[in-house]
Design an enzyme around this catalytic site. Structure first.
Site, short mmCIF file in Angstrom:
data_model
loop_
_atom_site.label_atom_id
_atom_site.label_comp_id
_atom_site.label_asym_id
_atom_site.label_seq_id
_atom_site.Cartn_x
_atom_site.Cartn_y
_atom_site.Cartn_z
N LYS A 22 48.49 56.94 9.85
CA LYS A 22 48.32 56.47 8.47
C LYS A 22 47.05 57.08 7.87
O LYS A 22 47.07 57.58 6.74
CB LYS A 22 48.18 54.95 8.45
CG LYS A 22 47.66 54.38 7.14
CD LYS A 22 47.51 52.88 7.15
CE LYS A 22 46.18 52.43 7.68
NZ LYS A 22 45.02 52.51 6.78
N ASN A 23 45.97 57.07 8.65
CA ASN A 23 44.66 57.49 8.10
C ASN A 23 44.49 58.98 8.01
O ASN A 23 43.47 59.47 7.53
CB ASN A 23 43.54 56.84 8.91
CG ASN A 23 43.48 55.35 8.67
OD1 ASN A 23 44.14 54.82 7.78
ND2 ASN A 23 42.75 54.65 9.51
N CYS A 116 42.00 46.56 2.85
CA CYS A 116 41.74 45.40 3.71
C CYS A 116 40.39 44.77 3.35
O CYS A 116 39.43 45.46 3.04
CB CYS A 116 41.69 45.82 5.18
SG CYS A 116 43.30 46.21 5.83
N ARG A 121 33.22 46.86 0.22
CA ARG A 121 33.58 48.26 0.53
C ARG A 121 33.20 49.13 -0.67
O ARG A 121 34.02 49.58 -1.43
CB ARG A 121 35.07 48.34 0.86
CG ARG A 121 35.41 47.49 2.08
CD ARG A 121 36.81 47.67 2.58
NE ARG A 121 37.00 48.95 3.27
CZ ARG A 121 38.19 49.30 3.80
NH1 ARG A 121 39.23 48.52 3.64
NH2 ARG A 121 38.32 50.46 4.42
N ASP A 308 38.74 50.18 14.26
CA ASP A 308 40.12 49.77 13.99
C ASP A 308 40.81 49.23 15.23
O ASP A 308 41.89 48.63 15.12
CB ASP A 308 40.93 50.95 13.42
CG ASP A 308 40.43 51.34 12.05
OD1 ASP A 308 40.79 52.44 11.59
OD2 ASP A 308 39.66 50.56 11.45
N ARG A 400 51.58 47.72 6.14
CA ARG A 400 50.83 48.81 5.50
C ARG A 400 50.55 49.93 6.49
O ARG A 400 50.42 51.09 6.12
CB ARG A 400 49.50 48.28 4.94
CG ARG A 400 49.64 47.37 3.72
CD ARG A 400 48.29 47.01 3.15
NE ARG A 400 47.47 48.20 3.03
CZ ARG A 400 46.15 48.23 3.27
NH1 ARG A 400 45.53 47.15 3.64
NH2 ARG A 400 45.47 49.34 3.14
C1 EPZ Z 1 38.35 54.57 6.86
O1 EPZ Z 1 37.94 53.63 5.88
C2 EPZ Z 1 39.65 54.04 7.43
N1 EPZ Z 1 40.65 53.95 6.37
C3 EPZ Z 1 39.43 52.66 8.03
O2 EPZ Z 1 40.67 52.23 8.61
C4 EPZ Z 1 38.38 52.78 9.14
O3 EPZ Z 1 38.13 51.50 9.66
C5 EPZ Z 1 37.11 53.39 8.56
O4 EPZ Z 1 37.40 54.66 7.92
C6 EPZ Z 1 36.06 53.62 9.64
O5 EPZ Z 1 36.58 54.44 10.64
C7 EPZ Z 1 41.33 55.06 6.01
O6 EPZ Z 1 41.12 56.13 6.53
C8 EPZ Z 1 42.37 54.89 4.94
P1 EPZ Z 1 34.02 54.34 5.74
P2 EPZ Z 1 36.71 53.99 4.87
O7 EPZ Z 1 33.82 54.94 4.40
O8 EPZ Z 1 36.79 55.41 4.51
C9 EPZ Z 1 30.40 51.74 4.08
C10 EPZ Z 1 42.46 50.79 8.98
O9 EPZ Z 1 42.52 49.67 9.55
N2 EPZ Z 1 30.46 52.58 2.88
O10 EPZ Z 1 33.80 55.17 6.96
O11 EPZ Z 1 36.71 52.99 3.79
C11 EPZ Z 1 31.62 50.84 4.20
O12 EPZ Z 1 31.47 49.66 3.44
C12 EPZ Z 1 41.32 51.07 8.03
O13 EPZ Z 1 43.28 51.71 9.13
C13 EPZ Z 1 29.47 52.41 1.90
O14 EPZ Z 1 28.58 51.57 2.03
O15 EPZ Z 1 35.48 53.73 5.85
C14 EPZ Z 1 31.66 50.57 5.69
O16 EPZ Z 1 30.78 49.51 5.99
C15 EPZ Z 1 40.39 49.90 7.86
N3 EPZ Z 1 29.53 53.19 0.79
C16 EPZ Z 1 31.15 51.87 6.30
O17 EPZ Z 1 30.48 52.56 5.24
C17 EPZ Z 1 30.51 54.13 0.59
O18 EPZ Z 1 30.50 54.83 -0.45
C18 EPZ Z 1 32.25 52.77 6.85
O19 EPZ Z 1 33.14 52.99 5.80
C19 EPZ Z 1 31.50 54.27 1.59
C20 EPZ Z 1 31.44 53.50 2.73
#
Ligand code: EPZ
Length: 419
Positions: A22-23, A116, A121, A308, A400
């Site tokens: 998915k990701n 989620c 986020r 995850d 999803r």
């Molecule tokens: C991706 O989410 C994945 N989703 C998530 O999988 C996964 O848990 C996550 O990466 C971490 O590996 C998809 O790929 C669609 P991040 P993403 O940006 O991109 C903070 C699942 O279950 N952050 O790496 O949203 C954020 O709040 C999902 O399949 C900021 O503060 O993750 C988090 O605490 C859930 N500002 C941390 O960074 C920003 O601009 C990591 O988020 C962006 C992120």
């Protein structure tokens, strides 16, 4: 509202071919917007998030169709630059379209993405990076308007304060058609980013260093279509292995991405499961009575333990011999599934980012509701080990990210019905 009825307590045995990731699929569907032609995505999983992405592509003027396990996307006639709020809210990955629309059209209007509920986020890193590439960003009441005065983004050196997966992907999507070179420092190293870059190179992009912390992109004015096979879903793999580990039994996981699953497998092995893996398949056997994991399980950016997989492994360890300790370092609120596990008889104490899981002799069926995608998968995992029947509501969360979840569980010998 549909529910899953899961009856646990028996050992499982079966074999399963792993779905496409998915990701990986979601950012690649956004990236297809950049190709001035047709892209064929093989091994594309049938997920509600994938259909949400196809609706976004549709409203931008792309043609998107599904045949067998392929998605066919034709972005030859892209005209739109705006994503309606209701489509943005359907999933977190909708934010990926910002970089892609800017890379193709030079302007876009979006709003805050959904996804989620794992705590706040924000998208500050995404927006800061776009500004570094010459994008003017205006946020009025949650509607975000981006425009590039020159019409084409400019390459830039961008250092991410945290290796954000989504921010790394969005920068890549904007940089591949930008003018000049973009360097991303402290880039995320997740395998799905490598798959996205592999897809973009097949479209003619020039990208180096993906999978490492420093990625370099040399922008091209135009990209063309391609045929790409989506990588296997390492988190779905971790989920099905956790189900067998919890209930006891054995599994052959086919089309597995063994190397990319190593950070999870190395922890799972510590529970006493027997794991034998080749390049694309994994055989695992479990007594159903796991050993607690001695060292603290810390979720970290790849190649650390994947956040995850935290919920599903926790569900498996709920009936282990001994106490395991989790530390969730990626999201502020990723323990929402523990209430349901406790309702099923688990002994879990949450203190901030730490969860202490004291193994209990057995779990029992209960009525629970999925809180998010992986939390819902954790409830199925626990239910397969529990005595009696568990009713799981709000399963749209699970749909999803897991393709035909009840068929997969039945292939493993599990008793599950969608009602
Ligand atoms: C991706 O989410 C994945 N989703 C998530 O999988 C996964 O848990 C996550 O990466 C971490 O590996 C998809 O790929 C669609 P991040 P993403 O940006 O991109 C903070 C699942 O279950 N952050 O790496 O949203 C954020 O709040 C999902 O399949 C900021 O503060 O993750 C988090 O605490 C859930 N500002 C941390 O960074 C920003 O601009 C990591 O988020 C962006 C992120």
């Amino acid at each position: 509202m549909q529910k899953l009825l899961v009856t646990g307590g028996s050992r499982l045995s079966g074999e399963l071919s792993l779905q496409g990731s998915k990701n990986s699929t979601l950012p690649i569907m956004a990236a297809a917007l950049l190709a001035e032609g047709e892209c064929v995505l093989r091994n594309c999983p049938r997920l509600t998030d994938v259909y949400s992405a196809s609706r976004i592509l549709g409203c931008l003027g792309c043609r998107c169709s599904f045949a067998d396990s392929c998605a066919v996307i034709d972005s030859g006639a892209v005209s739109g630059t705006e994503i309606p709020e209701h489509l943005m809210r359907e999933m977190r990955s909708s934010i990926m379209f910002m970089g892609a629309i800017l890379g193709r059209m030079g302007e876009c209007t979006i709003s805050i993405p959904g996804g989620c509920e794992l705590g706040p986020r924000p998208i500050d890193m995404h927006l800061a990076a776009m500004k570094r590439m010459g994008v003017e960003v205006r946020d009025s009441g949650g509607r975000i308007t981006c425009r590039i005065p020159s019409g084409r983004a400019k390459g830039a050196r961008i250092s991410l304060p945290f290796p954000s997966v989504g921010a790394t992907e969005n920068i890549i999507l904007c940089a591949v058609t930008a003018e000049g070179e973009t360097v991303i420092n402290n880039a995320a190293r997740e395998p799905e980013i490598c798959d996205l870059c592999c897809f973009l190179r097949e479209c003619g992009a020039e990208i180096n260093g993906d999978g490492e912390s420093r990625i370099t992109i040399n922008g091209k004015a135009h990209l063309h279509g391609c045929i790409h096979t989506i990588m296997a879903d390492r988190i779905a793999g971790a989920t099905y292995l956790s189900m067998i580990a919890a209930a006891g039994g054995e599994i052959i996981l086919k089309n597995a991405c063994t190397a990319e699953m190593e950070p999870f497998l190395s922890v799972l092995e510590q529970t006493g499961c027997s794991i034998y893996s080749g390049d694309d398949r994994i055989y695992m056997r479990s007594t159903g009575r796991l050993k607690a994991v001695r060292d603290r399980i810390r979720t970290m950016p790849h190649p650390g333990f994947p956040t995850d997989a935290q919920a599903v492994l926790m569900a498996a360890l709920a009936t282990a011999d001994g106490t395991s300790v989790f530390e969730e370092n990626i999201f502020d609120c990723r323990y929402r599934h523990t209430d349901a596990l406790v309702k099923m008889g688990a002994d879990i104490q949450v203190m901030g980012k730490v969860a202490v899981v004291k193994g209990v002799p057995e779990l029992h069926g209960a009525e629970v509701n999925a809180t998010d995608l992986r939390g819902g998968a954790a409830m199925i995992t626990a239910a397969l080990a529990a005595k009696g029947t568990t009713e799981i509501g709000c399963i749209s969360h699970i749909d999803r990210g897991y393709e035909k979840i009840e068929e997969a569980v039945r292939l493993l010998g599990g008793s599950v019905r969608r009602v």
